[in-house]
Design a protein around this motif. Sequence first.
Motif, mmCIF file in Angstrom:
data_model
loop_
_atom_site.group_PDB
_atom_site.id
_atom_site.type_symbol
_atom_site.label_atom_id
_atom_site.label_comp_id
_atom_site.label_asym_id
_atom_site.label_seq_id
_atom_site.Cartn_x
_atom_site.Cartn_y
_atom_site.Cartn_z
ATOM 1 N N TYR A 52 0.828 -1.203 0.000
ATOM 2 C CA TYR A 52 0.000 0.000 0.000
ATOM 3 C C TYR A 52 0.868 1.262 0.000
ATOM 4 C CZ TYR A 52 -4.137 -2.858 0.960
ATOM 5 O OH TYR A 52 -5.159 -3.770 0.888
ATOM 6 N N VAL A 53 1.971 1.241 0.742
ATOM 7 C CA VAL A 53 2.870 2.390 0.788
ATOM 8 C C VAL A 53 3.534 2.587 -0.576
ATOM 9 C CG1 VAL A 53 5.051 3.230 1.769
ATOM 10 C CG2 VAL A 53 3.263 2.326 3.278
ATOM 11 N N THR A 54 4.034 1.505 -1.157
ATOM 12 C CA THR A 54 4.721 1.584 -2.451
ATOM 13 C C THR A 54 3.784 2.088 -3.552
ATOM 14 O OG1 THR A 54 6.194 -0.209 -1.814
ATOM 15 C CG2 THR A 54 6.020 0.250 -4.164
ATOM 16 N N SER A 55 2.532 1.630 -3.509
ATOM 17 C CA SER A 55 1.570 2.046 -4.531
ATOM 18 C C SER A 55 1.029 3.452 -4.297
ATOM 19 C CB SER A 55 0.397 1.063 -4.578
ATOM 20 O OG SER A 55 -0.417 1.209 -3.419
ATOM 21 N N GLY A 56 1.273 4.014 -3.104
ATOM 22 C CA GLY A 56 0.772 5.348 -2.786
ATOM 23 C C GLY A 56 -0.614 5.352 -2.178
ATOM 24 N N GLU A 57 -1.188 4.167 -1.950
ATOM 25 C CA GLU A 57 -2.524 4.116 -1.350
ATOM 26 C C GLU A 57 -2.514 4.611 0.089
ATOM 27 O OE1 GLU A 57 -5.353 0.889 -2.154
ATOM 28 O OE2 GLU A 57 -3.715 -0.035 -3.270
ATOM 29 N N ILE A 58 -1.384 4.431 0.766
ATOM 30 C CA ILE A 58 -1.203 4.970 2.112
ATOM 31 C C ILE A 58 0.000 5.899 2.060
ATOM 32 C CG2 ILE A 58 -0.588 4.450 4.511
ATOM 33 C CD1 ILE A 58 -2.201 1.938 4.345
ATOM 34 N N ALA A 59 -0.207 7.129 2.489
ATOM 35 C CA ALA A 59 0.854 8.130 2.470
ATOM 36 C C ALA A 59 1.956 7.765 3.464
ATOM 37 C CB ALA A 59 0.274 9.495 2.827
ATOM 38 N N SER A 60 3.183 8.092 3.085
ATOM 39 C CA SER A 60 4.309 7.891 3.990
ATOM 40 C C SER A 60 5.375 8.932 3.681
ATOM 41 C CB SER A 60 4.890 6.482 3.831
ATOM 42 O OG SER A 60 5.535 6.347 2.580
ATOM 43 N N VAL A 61 6.291 9.087 4.622
ATOM 44 C CA VAL A 61 7.386 10.041 4.447
ATOM 45 C C VAL A 61 8.689 9.378 4.855
ATOM 46 C CG1 VAL A 61 5.969 12.088 4.821
ATOM 47 C CG2 VAL A 61 7.080 11.005 6.755
ATOM 48 N N LYS A 62 9.774 9.853 4.244
ATOM 49 C CA LYS A 62 11.107 9.419 4.650
ATOM 50 C C LYS A 62 11.652 10.475 5.597
ATOM 51 C CE LYS A 62 13.829 6.754 2.762
ATOM 52 N NZ LYS A 62 14.435 5.490 3.104
ATOM 53 N N ILE A 63 12.176 10.021 6.720
ATOM 54 C CA ILE A 63 12.859 10.891 7.671
ATOM 55 C C ILE A 63 14.244 10.291 7.831
ATOM 56 C CG2 ILE A 63 12.871 11.865 9.995
ATOM 57 C CD1 ILE A 63 9.797 11.392 10.019
ATOM 58 N N GLY A 64 15.201 10.867 7.148
ATOM 59 C CA GLY A 64 16.525 10.252 7.081
ATOM 60 C C GLY A 64 16.396 8.926 6.351
ATOM 61 N N SER A 65 16.814 7.862 6.990
ATOM 62 C CA SER A 65 16.690 6.539 6.373
ATOM 63 C C SER A 65 15.433 5.806 6.829
ATOM 64 C CB SER A 65 17.920 5.701 6.717
ATOM 65 O OG SER A 65 17.979 5.489 8.118
ATOM 66 N N LEU A 66 14.603 6.463 7.630
ATOM 67 C CA LEU A 66 13.406 5.828 8.193
ATOM 68 C C LEU A 66 12.173 6.141 7.368
ATOM 69 C CD1 LEU A 66 14.045 6.801 11.915
ATOM 70 C CD2 LEU A 66 14.670 4.661 10.775
ATOM 71 N N ARG A 67 11.271 5.188 7.260
ATOM 72 C CA ARG A 67 9.985 5.374 6.597
ATOM 73 C C ARG A 67 8.927 5.468 7.685
ATOM 74 N NH1 ARG A 67 8.349 6.947 1.954
ATOM 75 N NH2 ARG A 67 10.091 5.845 1.033
ATOM 76 N N ARG A 68 8.141 6.538 7.667
ATOM 77 C CA ARG A 68 7.077 6.713 8.649
ATOM 78 C C ARG A 68 5.754 6.977 7.949
ATOM 79 N NH1 ARG A 68 9.994 4.277 11.222
ATOM 80 N NH2 ARG A 68 11.107 4.879 13.097
ATOM 81 N N ILE A 69 4.693 6.454 8.563
ATOM 82 C CA ILE A 69 3.336 6.631 8.049
ATOM 83 C C ILE A 69 2.594 7.526 9.031
ATOM 84 C CG2 ILE A 69 1.173 5.460 7.508
ATOM 85 C CD1 ILE A 69 2.931 2.976 6.841
ATOM 86 N N PRO A 70 2.086 8.664 8.572
ATOM 87 C CA PRO A 70 1.315 9.512 9.479
ATOM 88 C C PRO A 70 0.103 8.746 10.013
ATOM 89 C CG PRO A 70 1.835 10.673 7.450
ATOM 90 C CD PRO A 70 2.212 9.236 7.239
ATOM 91 N N ALA A 71 -0.148 8.860 11.306
ATOM 92 C CA ALA A 71 -1.256 8.125 11.916
ATOM 93 C C ALA A 71 -2.578 8.422 11.217
ATOM 94 C CB ALA A 71 -1.347 8.449 13.410
ATOM 95 N N GLU A 72 -2.786 9.669 10.809
ATOM 96 C CA GLU A 72 -4.048 10.007 10.144
ATOM 97 C C GLU A 72 -4.161 9.359 8.763
ATOM 98 O OE1 GLU A 72 -1.208 13.416 9.394
ATOM 99 O OE2 GLU A 72 -1.863 12.380 11.174
ATOM 100 N N ALA A 73 -3.027 8.993 8.156
ATOM 101 C CA ALA A 73 -3.064 8.329 6.850
ATOM 102 C C ALA A 73 -3.731 6.960 6.955
ATOM 103 C CB ALA A 73 -1.662 8.198 6.275
ATOM 104 N N VAL A 74 -3.572 6.305 8.097
ATOM 105 C CA VAL A 74 -4.225 5.005 8.304
ATOM 106 C C VAL A 74 -5.735 5.200 8.346
ATOM 107 C CG1 VAL A 74 -4.476 3.050 9.888
ATOM 108 C CG2 VAL A 74 -2.219 4.059 9.504
ATOM 109 N N ASN A 75 -6.198 6.219 9.078
ATOM 110 C CA ASN A 75 -7.638 6.508 9.141
ATOM 111 C C ASN A 75 -8.187 6.906 7.778
ATOM 112 O OD1 ASN A 75 -7.644 6.001 11.877
ATOM 113 N ND2 ASN A 75 -7.441 8.149 12.438
ATOM 114 N N GLU A 76 -7.422 7.711 7.044
ATOM 115 C CA GLU A 76 -7.863 8.136 5.713
ATOM 116 C C GLU A 76 -7.989 6.943 4.769
ATOM 117 O OE1 GLU A 76 -4.923 11.028 4.700
ATOM 118 O OE2 GLU A 76 -5.731 12.513 6.101
ATOM 119 N N PHE A 77 -7.037 6.026 4.852
ATOM 120 C CA PHE A 77 -7.065 4.818 4.027
ATOM 121 C C PHE A 77 -8.335 4.014 4.325
ATOM 122 C CE2 PHE A 77 -6.105 0.233 3.848
ATOM 123 C CZ PHE A 77 -5.863 0.091 2.495
#
Length: 99
Positions: free
Chosen positions: A60-85
Amino acid sequence: MPKNALPVSQIAHLLGVPEENLRTLMAERTDSHGDPTLVGLTVAEAARRIGIGRTKMYEYVTSGEIASVKIGSLRRIPAEAVNEFLARRLSAGDLAAAA
């Protein structure tokens, strides 16, 4: 309740479980799993929140269905993105056809 949060009753209906059982599970897990105040979730934390595996969450992250961000080398998903999905899935009726 956050603007995009789904009511527990709707989530229980979508999952096909009694609302009381879901509330009990949520209460049990709140004490023992994760920090509910986190705004940036790991892929594993986000997957656990909606009850799917890490591999599916990465899809879902790779396809863009769930938003995510890179912070340095870390991948994080905003908590609200889960609710939006989940809200998008609810409005699309994806779970209605589940057998």
